[in-house]
Design an enzyme around this catalytic site. Structure first.
Site, PDB file in Angstrom:
ATOM      1  N   ASN A   1       0.185  -7.225   1.311  1.00 47.57           N
ATOM      2  CA  ASN A   1       0.198  -5.921   1.979  1.00 47.57           C
ATOM      3  C   ASN A   1       0.606  -4.860   0.967  1.00 47.57           C
ATOM      4  O   ASN A   1       0.981  -5.166  -0.167  1.00 47.57           O
ATOM      5  CB  ASN A   1       1.155  -5.944   3.188  1.00 47.57           C
ATOM      6  CG  ASN A   1       0.994  -4.724   4.081  1.00 47.57           C
ATOM      7  OD1 ASN A   1      -0.132  -4.284   4.314  1.00 47.57           O
ATOM      8  ND2 ASN A   1       2.075  -4.154   4.551  1.00 47.57           N
ATOM      9  N   LYS A   2       0.515  -3.616   1.398  1.00 43.26           N
ATOM     10  CA  LYS A   2       0.806  -2.460   0.539  1.00 43.26           C
ATOM     11  C   LYS A   2       2.086  -2.659  -0.257  1.00 43.26           C
ATOM     12  O   LYS A   2       3.089  -3.134   0.266  1.00 43.26           O
ATOM     13  CB  LYS A   2       0.933  -1.236   1.449  1.00 43.26           C
ATOM     14  CG  LYS A   2       1.192   0.087   0.760  1.00 43.26           C
ATOM     15  CD  LYS A   2       0.220   0.426  -0.340  1.00 43.26           C
ATOM     16  CE  LYS A   2      -1.233   0.383   0.092  1.00 43.26           C
ATOM     17  NZ  LYS A   2      -2.152   0.344  -1.085  1.00 43.26           N
TER      18      LYS A   2
ATOM     19  N   ASP B   1      -3.133  -6.761   4.509  1.00 44.02           N
ATOM     20  CA  ASP B   1      -4.513  -6.734   4.006  1.00 44.02           C
ATOM     21  C   ASP B   1      -5.109  -8.130   3.901  1.00 44.02           C
ATOM     22  O   ASP B   1      -6.327  -8.280   3.821  1.00 44.02           O
ATOM     23  CB  ASP B   1      -4.567  -6.027   2.653  1.00 44.02           C
ATOM     24  CG  ASP B   1      -4.218  -4.559   2.841  1.00 44.02           C
ATOM     25  OD1 ASP B   1      -3.018  -4.239   2.957  1.00 44.02           O
ATOM     26  OD2 ASP B   1      -5.151  -3.741   2.927  1.00 44.02           O
TER      27      ASP B   1
ATOM     28  N   ARG C   1      -8.986   3.782   4.311  1.00 40.18           N
ATOM     29  CA  ARG C   1      -8.174   2.652   3.844  1.00 40.18           C
ATOM     30  C   ARG C   1      -7.607   1.961   5.061  1.00 40.18           C
ATOM     31  O   ARG C   1      -7.746   2.445   6.186  1.00 40.18           O
ATOM     32  CB  ARG C   1      -7.093   3.051   2.833  1.00 40.18           C
ATOM     33  CG  ARG C   1      -6.553   4.441   2.822  1.00 40.18           C
ATOM     34  CD  ARG C   1      -5.777   4.826   4.022  1.00 40.18           C
ATOM     35  NE  ARG C   1      -4.740   3.864   4.334  1.00 40.18           N
ATOM     36  CZ  ARG C   1      -4.210   3.696   5.516  1.00 40.18           C
ATOM     37  NH1 ARG C   1      -4.616   4.432   6.554  1.00 40.18           N
ATOM     38  NH2 ARG C   1      -3.274   2.812   5.738  1.00 40.18           N
ATOM     39  N   GLY C   2      -6.970   0.825   4.833  1.00 36.95           N
ATOM     40  CA  GLY C   2      -6.478   0.013   5.942  1.00 36.95           C
ATOM     41  C   GLY C   2      -7.475  -1.112   6.159  1.00 36.95           C
ATOM     42  O   GLY C   2      -8.682  -0.877   6.242  1.00 36.95           O
TER      43      GLY C   2
ATOM     44  N   GLN D   1       1.244   6.985   2.229  1.00 33.91           N
ATOM     45  CA  GLN D   1       0.582   6.798   3.524  1.00 33.91           C
ATOM     46  C   GLN D   1       1.553   6.930   4.685  1.00 33.91           C
ATOM     47  O   GLN D   1       1.161   7.322   5.781  1.00 33.91           O
ATOM     48  CB  GLN D   1      -0.095   5.411   3.580  1.00 33.91           C
ATOM     49  CG  GLN D   1      -1.295   5.240   2.672  1.00 33.91           C
ATOM     50  CD  GLN D   1      -0.903   4.631   1.345  1.00 33.91           C
ATOM     51  OE1 GLN D   1       0.227   4.772   0.891  1.00 33.91           O
ATOM     52  NE2 GLN D   1      -1.831   3.949   0.712  1.00 33.91           N
TER      53      GLN D   1
END
Lengths: 347, 347
Positions: free
Chosen positions: A249-250, A239, A48-49, A198
């Site tokens: 983003n997250k 992202d 991920r990322g 995370q």
């Protein structure tokens, strides 16, 4: 250099990835020889990322001409197209996935290959280039960030944006690691980043290896620390950044940005240019992936909610551009107005 | 009425409490006959929630004259004092603990008891009164809240403030339950409330029993929902309100209040008058309990962080009064200016 790798190509035809689902308790590398399996690994968050899944998709495509049993160019090209569609669907929010796939497809389309072997070399070469460039770009981005991370800085960080989110270094956590490598005395608050933790699992694991001092705190505690302690800056990854500077983003990034704004803590977004989507006019057009309920109802295999508990599980949120103090890119720091100044990066 | 009890007195001399550490997976009642064990149960969060720990402390004191082996008044009074000190230390932030203890001690001091039996009846009677009043006060508070919770309301709630946080009904979640009992079609977002997951475990368990529609979401997702969906109001409880309206409540409350403020979502704090501490001029003087690291490093027995991960674990935060749209008390709704209008409640 860390003693692990997030993703790498293994000759003659395997993609090796550390399984981020079982970190930090187990260090396991999975090997993939099928692009559909790579797509599934992206979907399941083995990897991920944003930068890492770009590289994963590129290596996933490189598997096609290596393992294709046909020696007909047409068939291999069709298989490559098909694999690219499967990979593109794996996760909808991060733009690097499509960016890496399009970069390889464009190269394939503009060339007239004499043989499948030549096609294979070109595709694999481009995937290797994407991976190598990622490390260079991240290092450059992290170096530009140093003017914002002073000696003694106390930094708030969300999710994981380190070497595990990239081929190496990563974005926001890469900048933090470079500050530490340069001998700056810094301290990092990692929020744990529910539901997939995370921050608590991956960023904590990385910072322990680099020797950067830190604390993990619950996501809900960020504002308390900003209100009661000296926090110098927040730095996060992304992202996808829209042309107007809105940031996908997250999940939890928006809350962090709002409490930072309220407490006058600068909020920086570390972003390689490949993560800026000039085709997205604003965050409103970015699809937010809804992930499986069990990520909220369970931690690992441990059920935390009662049976039959309904949940919401958006994987990302949109932080409007007005909360972003600056973007940190491989080409330098970008301040508002973003509509204008992000566009300049691509001129 | 729910089919469970949070805390109750069992004749001739036991305090029975549902063990909130193992909910929702197990429904276990623990029985205590020693005030020090009740104090430990408060510390370990067998019982939690400001009104519930007030009642627990009162029943804890009532155990002393029941089980004291001495029939000398002086000895029993000294034991009562000692027990009150042990109970008072159990948790520092919630004011109801001291409030309930002081109420019983004041009664003991103003009376001239003829016998230990009389003392016992008076102390137990007062503890029972505190418990009964809690239910009445909560119901009254929840009824006043109905003018703010309209039919069709979508509500954001933090932590657990229901029957499990009180003798019955509770505060914020009690108001939600009353709205449902009155036939209003409401929908509730419960944030999970890391680290101890009172939202995901306890509030979800309560709302499933009452039949109130809801979703559990990660703490970091609250702002995303407020920004992208119609959320009509937030309603939370509190462990202590200062004279100026600053609110001590479960960690994460401040973040929720700030994102609510930013999104123009009204933010209400449900508070029995016993939780208002007029002796605390502002939130700055309220001690914030730091709880054990394992609450962050683990979920249940499952370790989530790497070994040797340092953590911060403040149990509460302070939400400055300016973020509070109104307080909902058993005497009615209190709007700013709080310094003035909270004081009026006690005139």
């Amino acid at each position: 250099m860390p003693t692990f790798h997030t993703i790498k190509w293994v000759d003659p035809g395997l993609v090796s990835m550390i399984d981020q689902r079982v970190l930090p308790h187990q260090v396991v590398y999975n090997e993939y020889r099928d692009p559909a399996a790579v797509a599934q690994a992206i979907k399941d968050m083995v990897v991920r990322g944003a930068p890492a899944i770009g590289a994963a998709a590129a290596f996933g495509l490189a598997l096609v001409p290596v393992h294709d049993t046909s020696d007909k160019m047409e068939t291999v090209l069709a298989d490559l197209k098909q694999a690219s569609e499967i990979l593109r669907q794996a996760r909808p929010t991060a733009v690097n996935l499509s960016w890496a796939i399009d970069r390889i497809l464009a190269l394939v389309e503009e060339r007239n290959f004499k043989s499948v072997a030549q096609l294979r070399d070109v595709v694999l070469g481009e995937a290797q280039k994407i991976a190598l460039e990622d490390v260079e770009i991240n290092y450059s981005l992290g170096s530009h960030a140093q003017s914002l991370i002073l000696d003694g800085a106390v930094i708030f960080h969300h999710c994981n944006t380190g070497a595990l989110a990239a081929v190496d270094y990563g974005t926001a956590l890469g900048a933090i690691r470079i500050a530490h490598e340069k001998g700056k005395k810094i301290f990092v608050y990692l929020d744990e980043t529910r539901p997939r933790l995370q921050g608590a699992r991956l960023s904590a694991w990385e910072l322990l290896q680099y020797g950067v001092p830190f604390k993990v705190v619950a996501d809900g505690a960020s504002g308390h620390y900003m209100r009661t302690e000296k926090i110098d800056l927040c730095i996060v990854g992304t992202d996808r950044v829209a042309a107007n500077g809105d940031v996908a983003n997250k999940i939890g990034t928006y809350n962090l940005a709002v409490v930072a704004h309220e407490n006058k803590v600068p909020f920086y977004v570390a972003v390689p240019k490949s993560t800026i989507d000039m085709a997205a006019p604003s965050g409103d057009v970015i699809e937010i992936e809804e992930r499986p309920a069990h990520e909220v109802t369970h931690v690992g295999n441990l059920q935390i909610t009662p049976d039959n508990t309904p949940v919401g599980n958006p994987a990302f949120d949109i932080t409007p551009a007005k909360y972003v103090t600056a973007f940190i890119t491989e080409d330098g720091i970008v301040y508002p107005p973003y509509q204008e100044n992000l566009a300049k990066l691509f001129q």
